[in-house]
Enzyme design. Sequence first.
Site, short mmCIF file in Angstrom:
data_model
loop_
_atom_site.label_atom_id
_atom_site.label_comp_id
_atom_site.label_asym_id
_atom_site.label_seq_id
_atom_site.Cartn_x
_atom_site.Cartn_y
_atom_site.Cartn_z
N GLU A 258 1.38 -1.27 0.24
CA GLU A 258 0.20 -0.10 -0.52
C GLU A 258 0.81 1.05 -0.04
O GLU A 258 1.49 1.84 0.87
CB GLU A 258 -0.86 0.11 1.55
CG GLU A 258 -1.23 -1.08 1.29
CD GLU A 258 -2.57 -1.57 -0.20
OE1 GLU A 258 -3.16 0.01 -0.49
OE2 GLU A 258 -3.12 -2.00 -0.39
N CYS A 297 -2.85 8.37 3.07
CA CYS A 297 -2.31 8.31 2.11
C CYS A 297 -3.33 8.48 0.88
O CYS A 297 -3.07 8.30 -0.05
CB CYS A 297 -2.28 6.83 2.55
SG CYS A 297 -3.42 6.04 3.11
#
Length: 671
Positions: A258, A297
């Site tokens: 990720e 993020c």
Amino acid sequence: MDIRDVGSFVAGRWVSPGARAREVACAYDGTLIARAGDGDWDVAEALDYARSTGGPALRALTFHDRARMLKALALTLQEHKDALYEISYLTGATKKDHAFDIDGGIGTMFVFASKGRREMPDHQVYLDGGTEQLGRTGSFLGQHICTPLLGVAVHINAFNFPLWGMLEKLAPTLLAGVPAIVKPATDTCYVTELAVRIMLESGILPDGALQFVAGGVGDMLDHLTCQDVVGFTGSAATAGRLRSNPNILSQGVRFVAEQDSLNASILGPDAEPGTPEFDLFVKEVSREMTVKAGQKCTAIRRILVPETQLDAVEAALSAQLAKITIGNPREENTRMGSLVSAGQRADVLEKIEMLRSEAELICGDPEAFAEEKGAFLTPTLLRCNDPDAAQRVHDTEAFGPVSTVLPYRDLDHAIALANRGGGSLVTSVITHDAEVAQRAVMGVAAWNGRVYLNDRDSMKESTGHGAPMPHMIHGGPGRAGGGEELGGVRAVKHYMQRTAVQGSPRMLSALGGRWVPGAPETSGGAHPFTRRFTELTPGETIVTAPRTVTLEDIEHFAAFTGDTFYAHMDDAAATRNPFFPGRVAHGYLLLSFAAGLFVEPNEGPVLANTGLDNLRFMKPVAAGESIHVRLTVKAKTPRNEEYGEVRWHVRILDSAEDMVAEYELLTMNAT
Ligand code: NAP
């Protein structure tokens, strides 16, 4: 304040930081608060402890046992929430930010605990889909199963979510039956360490299920095999370095990444000033820029607006951002705390400078707080006038309260610009026009792990552009890492091997703990409705007496229910229909007769009929034909102390033993 020694927990013992431990400063005042890393522990010992002690202990449990364990862990963490809140302020996070990291992390664990009990079996094997008939008569079948990997999950996490980042990976890992070694980012590892201590001290976890490493992981990645998984969250640069480790490549070690992401939010062409969508857009963008000081993020880095609305959006956003009070995160009136460290602030300022080569500053002052010890930064809004020619705005992640407005001409242009991110975690589209939403989804979905649509109808309940939900997948293609996490049971499968098993129905029944058609049936005991949940075994079957369906039955049912569909009432019309030989019985009449044939009417352990799955009507029944039922216990799922769910396989057959209907009936039975 005392300086916290953040130890590592390896092979069942805590190891103190070593002489070359890294010093960690408080995010908002720069004082030294912790030392972490360089402990005297051994990589081989850590891996062996997980593989030989933690793994077997977890695999001995069923999915339900492990789900109960997760719930107990989540409850324990919840009891210690105040302590976790308290220490988290040191990362620069406000109380509102804690809702994402701490409450969000614990909530994620609760969701996996619940899904484990509801959607997975009380068994060690997870059946992935139904059986496939591979031979002509059904004596040879195929079934996909998932079983836990026999190694260890190494979780390398980013600094911005010290608790959620650990728990969103740990919950599916433990549910799968795989032990974990957690390595948090050093900047915020003291929060993770406290949570790990709380979980370990609760005594809920078997030995070896959870180990914790502060600082570096040494050469751990060089010793992993295809039975291990690396779950990485962090920057694209670090991911690139780690995933190209020669051992990871040669051993085919699963590497779930990720990474960072240049997420976009599109203001629909219909969402003009004065519409609820315009206000919603401004609110979402401003929130995404300032929650966790933009260190998310999923934060919106590119704000795509119709060129005609550029001025209106900038004015509204600037006004909204001007209201954000910045300061000590512990103070009530602080809306935005600090970045995690002075280093992070320097990095974001550098990225802002890079962006300014293509974009002008609309609001924010990079020089503000320059003299402060805390890592504060004002929300910074930029505008790029030529997003087609620009490159930096599409590939440079300033991991702070920074975002750039990009004007678009029409929806196709907006879609093309959004996709210039090269693969994102999420793109949002704020529109009330379903056609715009549909075109946008078709345009951006392949470049995104998630698409978030919001408008006046959903805004009250919507969960936010930036919030990954445990039920929905989190991850994204390309630049976002190509990984996938969360998404309910899908997340658990990342830590299991899917295997196609082929064999007879009897073999597959024994393997999955659920009766498969074609496997032996047992009969002869008391009626299964008189037997308690614990007394029933898959395969137990009763065959009922037959019942003839008459024309009077059909007409009575039609008049009684009002279902006078022509296939039941008009012989000529029914005959013209390609499916029917003439007038036939209602399917629901057959189901009702079936229940009348197989139920045991007296009060007993069957508490309720809770549903019916996979119903198929296969052969019509004309008046004069008789039916009977074959009822088999297919599977059992415990629910609580009092009752459990029984799944029955029901076959309605005619006098030629042809299948008239087939379905699965669900009942709750007392234990
Ligand atoms: P980072 O610098 O890439 O570090 C990530 C993790 O990798 C840290 O735990 C770091 O440990 C570790 N690491 C670095 N070098 C390593 C090595 N050689 N061997 C083993 N581990 C190593 O990222 P970050 O600054 O912590 O996090 C910010 C980034 O994460 C942003 O770019 C953000 O977009 C991304 N992020 C992505 C997601 C997502 O779900 N996609 C979520 C959150 C954050 P140390 O701290 O000890 O160096």
